[in-house]
Design a protein around this motif. Structure first.
Motif, mmCIF file in Angstrom:
data_model
loop_
_atom_site.group_PDB
_atom_site.id
_atom_site.type_symbol
_atom_site.label_atom_id
_atom_site.label_comp_id
_atom_site.label_asym_id
_atom_site.label_seq_id
_atom_site.Cartn_x
_atom_site.Cartn_y
_atom_site.Cartn_z
ATOM 1 N N ARG A 1 12.117 48.843 53.570
ATOM 2 C CA ARG A 1 12.834 49.183 54.794
ATOM 3 C C ARG A 1 12.954 50.691 54.881
ATOM 4 N NH1 ARG A 1 13.381 45.418 58.847
ATOM 5 N NH2 ARG A 1 13.595 43.378 57.880
ATOM 6 N N SER A 2 12.949 51.196 56.099
ATOM 7 C CA SER A 2 13.144 52.628 56.280
ATOM 8 C C SER A 2 14.635 52.943 56.278
ATOM 9 C CB SER A 2 12.517 53.083 57.603
ATOM 10 O OG SER A 2 13.206 52.500 58.697
ATOM 11 N N LEU A 3 14.940 54.212 56.063
ATOM 12 C CA LEU A 3 16.339 54.623 56.069
ATOM 13 C C LEU A 3 16.961 54.427 57.443
ATOM 14 C CD1 LEU A 3 18.716 55.904 54.559
ATOM 15 C CD2 LEU A 3 17.862 58.132 55.310
ATOM 16 N N LEU A 4 16.165 54.581 58.491
ATOM 17 C CA LEU A 4 16.686 54.370 59.833
ATOM 18 C C LEU A 4 17.161 52.936 60.020
ATOM 19 C CD1 LEU A 4 17.198 55.587 62.610
ATOM 20 C CD2 LEU A 4 14.871 54.940 63.252
ATOM 21 N N ASP A 5 16.453 51.973 59.433
ATOM 22 C CA ASP A 5 16.911 50.588 59.479
ATOM 23 C C ASP A 5 18.252 50.432 58.770
ATOM 24 O OD1 ASP A 5 14.618 49.878 60.833
ATOM 25 O OD2 ASP A 5 13.532 49.322 59.015
ATOM 26 N N VAL A 6 18.400 51.076 57.627
ATOM 27 C CA VAL A 6 19.655 50.993 56.881
ATOM 28 C C VAL A 6 20.798 51.604 57.683
ATOM 29 C CG1 VAL A 6 20.834 51.708 54.772
ATOM 30 C CG2 VAL A 6 18.449 50.979 54.676
ATOM 31 N N LEU A 7 20.580 52.786 58.256
ATOM 32 C CA LEU A 7 21.627 53.454 59.024
ATOM 33 C C LEU A 7 21.999 52.671 60.277
ATOM 34 C CD1 LEU A 7 20.398 57.155 58.757
ATOM 35 C CD2 LEU A 7 22.190 56.037 57.433
ATOM 36 N N ARG B 1 23.074 44.384 56.655
ATOM 37 C CA ARG B 1 23.106 45.756 56.144
ATOM 38 C C ARG B 1 22.939 45.782 54.629
ATOM 39 N NH1 ARG B 1 28.706 48.179 54.655
ATOM 40 N NH2 ARG B 1 29.902 46.310 54.174
ATOM 41 N N LYS B 2 23.537 44.800 53.933
ATOM 42 C CA LYS B 2 23.367 44.755 52.481
ATOM 43 C C LYS B 2 21.917 44.430 52.114
ATOM 44 C CE LYS B 2 28.152 43.460 51.486
ATOM 45 N NZ LYS B 2 29.054 42.393 50.989
ATOM 46 N N GLY B 3 21.327 43.484 52.853
ATOM 47 C CA GLY B 3 19.925 43.171 52.595
ATOM 48 C C GLY B 3 19.007 44.343 52.883
ATOM 49 N N PHE B 4 19.259 45.044 53.997
ATOM 50 C CA PHE B 4 18.441 46.214 54.321
ATOM 51 C C PHE B 4 18.575 47.287 53.254
ATOM 52 C CE2 PHE B 4 17.615 45.970 59.174
ATOM 53 C CZ PHE B 4 17.062 44.712 58.985
ATOM 54 N N PHE B 5 19.800 47.491 52.775
ATOM 55 C CA PHE B 5 19.988 48.520 51.765
ATOM 56 C C PHE B 5 19.259 48.169 50.474
ATOM 57 C CE2 PHE B 5 22.220 50.290 48.119
ATOM 58 C CZ PHE B 5 22.177 51.644 48.426
ATOM 59 N N GLU B 6 19.353 46.918 50.054
ATOM 60 C CA GLU B 6 18.667 46.520 48.823
ATOM 61 C C GLU B 6 17.156 46.611 48.991
ATOM 62 O OE1 GLU B 6 21.151 43.366 46.366
ATOM 63 O OE2 GLU B 6 20.918 42.707 48.432
ATOM 64 N N GLN B 7 16.643 46.229 50.172
ATOM 65 C CA GLN B 7 15.207 46.331 50.405
ATOM 66 C C GLN B 7 14.754 47.784 50.425
ATOM 67 O OE1 GLN B 7 14.457 44.196 54.024
ATOM 68 N NE2 GLN B 7 15.109 42.239 53.170
ATOM 69 N N TRP B 8 15.573 48.665 50.965
ATOM 70 C CA TRP B 8 15.212 50.080 50.973
ATOM 71 C C TRP B 8 15.371 50.701 49.589
ATOM 72 C CZ3 TRP B 8 18.705 54.199 50.150
ATOM 73 C CH2 TRP B 8 18.171 55.471 50.336
#
Length: 591
Positions: free
Chosen positions: A541-547, A528-535
């Motif tokens: 990353r899309s916001l849906l991936d982060v959520l 989740r931290k990696g997805f957030f930083e990538q977004w």
């Protein structure tokens, strides 16, 4: 001629370069333009209109000054323009086959500029694309801000860096989720804390007081049965007799008198001793019932406290989830003010925020139910639950508890009731046999002549020879009750043994699931931290991936907390099934 052209790109905002070039070539003012004049117009900088506050405007059209008509023939200018157009097409096809290092650097610069505008809340008008900024974008990067604003409103670099770091720290920090203050909780301290609550509940519950009163009544029944072994003395008193209604001679009248009757059992085939023993077993059964009820009360209190601690931990997790979604919604609200096209992302985040709040409220309702149950058990006794889910509770020793389960208070109660029924059957059987008693009687009255009545002593035999079969039926009923009580004792022993085995298996599997959820939550935490930083920083990353990553992480954390407290409750059920929970709370139990 083509070597002087700036290199165009296939970047989305730069896709208008080719149609613009065609428009310039085919426009009437440039129909007879020379190559130098055409390139002068092509490279002329665009005039950019500054934006209005807080409202994004489309880019202002470039102002193009018509060139001075050339004296060269139109055919030469058209040929040179055709060659320029062919060169542009060839260069564009070559650049679409790969992204150079310069293009990647431009992409990172554009993402950083997007983040800066997000943090500062600026809304600027886009500028016309240049040869340096025309590069293909990343597939999921959605940028609606220019690489270079029309006017410079940059905040100081140090403040921008601090705001960016602060936002990242807020979103990536999860210290409030992990266990923090359970490390200081020891096993002895935990047992004392739980034991105090159990003692408080035992001192006020009416059910235990009722069972204790029944135990005292059973003890009194024992004393009543024991009193039958002693000589039974009775006293009678009467006045002088008066006779009337007959002319016959009346018998001698002893006058006012006091009579005494002393009777004691000499031999009764063990009826009295069996009755006393049966009453003792019933008193023991009531005592064991009290102990069994105390074990059950201790389990109710401990289980309720564990359930309350579980729900409070779940509420804390959901509250942290709500806080993160709230920060994300606030951040997306700033983005939407700069880019209306990303309003759907804000809607998605707000939906997840509402889901988190609903789950938090549901867990809070369960926590309130547990608080009410605990208040019913222990009253207003203050109880402070430790935070976190890592409590010093381990699996019990199954072999030791299996040996203790055979001596569970409920099993001992059933066995005492069975022995009492057996002894009562013997007493009923003895009551149908002859009974020998010694009797002493006397009277203090005097007759008409003034002589005192004599004292008398004798042996008395009583034998109920015939009672219509009721005595035989009473004996058979007592025997059947004995058999039923022994079967009940065996069933109680079997039930507690398999309750203990089931609880041990539940504890083992729950501890294993807790470890697996813990490892999984650590992995999903990194995801989740990696997805957030990538977004947030790269737009990859899309916001849906982060959520989805956030939801997976908190679901795993809640699964870990639930599995841990399932294991703790299973361990407490183990001790309660062995009838050793109170002893474990008082002395430390078994390991």
């Amino acid at each position: 001629m083509t070597s002087e052209l700036k290199r165009p790109s296939t970047r989305r905002r730069g896709q208008a370069a080719l149609p613009l070039c065609i428009g310039l070539i085919l426009s009437p003012p440039l129909a007879h333009a020379t190559h130098d004049e055409f390139m002068q117009v092509w490279h002329r900088p665009a005039v950019v209109t500054p934006p209005e506050p807080a409202v994004a405007k489309p880019p202002a059209p470039a102002s193009i000054t018509p060139p001075v008509p050339s004296t060269k023939p139109a055919s030469n200018a058209a040929a040179e323009a055709s060659l320029a157009l062919s060169a542009l097409k060839d260069e564009q096809q070559r650049l679409t086959r790969g992204i150079t290092a310069q293009n990647q650097a431009n992409l990172a610069q554009t993402a950083a500029e997007n983040e800066r505008l997000l943090l500062t809340g600026q809304v600027v008008a886009p500028v016309a694309p240049t040869a340096q900024t025309l590069a293909p974008p990343a597939p999921s990067l959605n940028l609606n801000v220019p690489d270079k604003p029309a006017f410079d409103r940059h905040p100081p670099a140090e403040n921008l860096k601090d705001k960016r770091a602060g936002l990242l720290v807020q979103m990536l920090d999860d210290r409030s989720v992990r266990d923090s203050d359970c490390n200081a909780l020891t096993e002895i301290g935990l047992k004392q804390w739980l034991g105090d609550a159990v003692r408080q509940a035992a001192s006020r519950t009416p059910q235990l007081k009722q069972i204790y009163a029944e135990y005292l009544a059973a003890e009194a029944d024992v004393d009543q049965a024991k009193g039958q072994r002693w000589p039974q003395l009775s006293i009678t008193a009467q006045t002088r007799e008066k006779y009337f209604g007959s002319e016959r001679d009346v018998p001698p009248n002893p006058g006012n008198s006091i009579g005494l009757n002393l009777s004691t059992t000499v031999f009764d085939w063990g009826q009295n001793s069996k009755t006393v023993a049966s009453r003792k077993e019933l008193a023991t059964a009531n005592d064991e019932h009290y102990q069994a009820q105390l074990e059950d009360l201790a389990y109710q209190v401990v289980n309720t406290m564990l359930e309350l601690a579980r729900q409070r931990n779940v509420v804390d997790l959901y509250q942290h989830y709500v806080d993160r979604m709230q920060r994300l919604c606030d951040m997306l609200a700033q983005i939407v003010r700069a880019d209306r096209g990303r309003a759907s992302e804000l809607t998605q985040a707000q939906a997840r925020l509402l889901q988190a709040e609903t789950s938090r409220d549901a867990a809070a309702a369960k926590a309130r139910d547990a608080e009410l149950t605990l208040h019913k058990l222990i009253g207003n006794h203050p109880v402070s639950l430790p935070r976190g889910s890592d409590w010093p509770i381990e699996r019990a020793n199954l072999s030791n508890l299996l040996a203790k389960a055979e001596q569970h208070p409920a099993v001992r109660q059933a066995a005492s009731q069975a022995r009492a029924a057996d002894l009562n059957a013997d007493a009923t059987r003895a009551s149908s046999k002859p009974k020998l008693s010694w009797v002493v009687t006397g009277n203090t009255g005097r007759d008409d002549a003034g002589f005192r009545q004599p004292w008398a002593t004798y042996l008395q035999v009583s034998w109920p020879l015939f009672s219509g079969g009721s005595q035989r039926a009473a004996t058979a009923a007592a025997q059947y009750r004995t058999e039923a009580q022994w079967h009940n004792a065996e069933q109680q022993k079997l039930d507690y043994e398999y309750q203990l085995r089931t609880a041990d298996e539940d504890a083992r599997s729950s501890f294993q699931r807790a470890r697996e959820y813990d490892a999984l939550s650590q992995q999903t935490d990194r995801i989740r931290k990696g997805f957030f930083e990538q977004w947030y920083q790269l737009g990859q990353r899309s916001l849906l991936d982060v959520l989805s990553a956030e939801s997976d992480y908190y679901n795993n954390r809640i699964g870990e907390v639930g599995s841990r407290f399932d294991a703790y409750q299973a361990v407490m059920r183990e001790y309660a099934s062995a009838g050793d929970l109170v002893n474990w709370l008082n002395t430390g139990g078994y390991r």
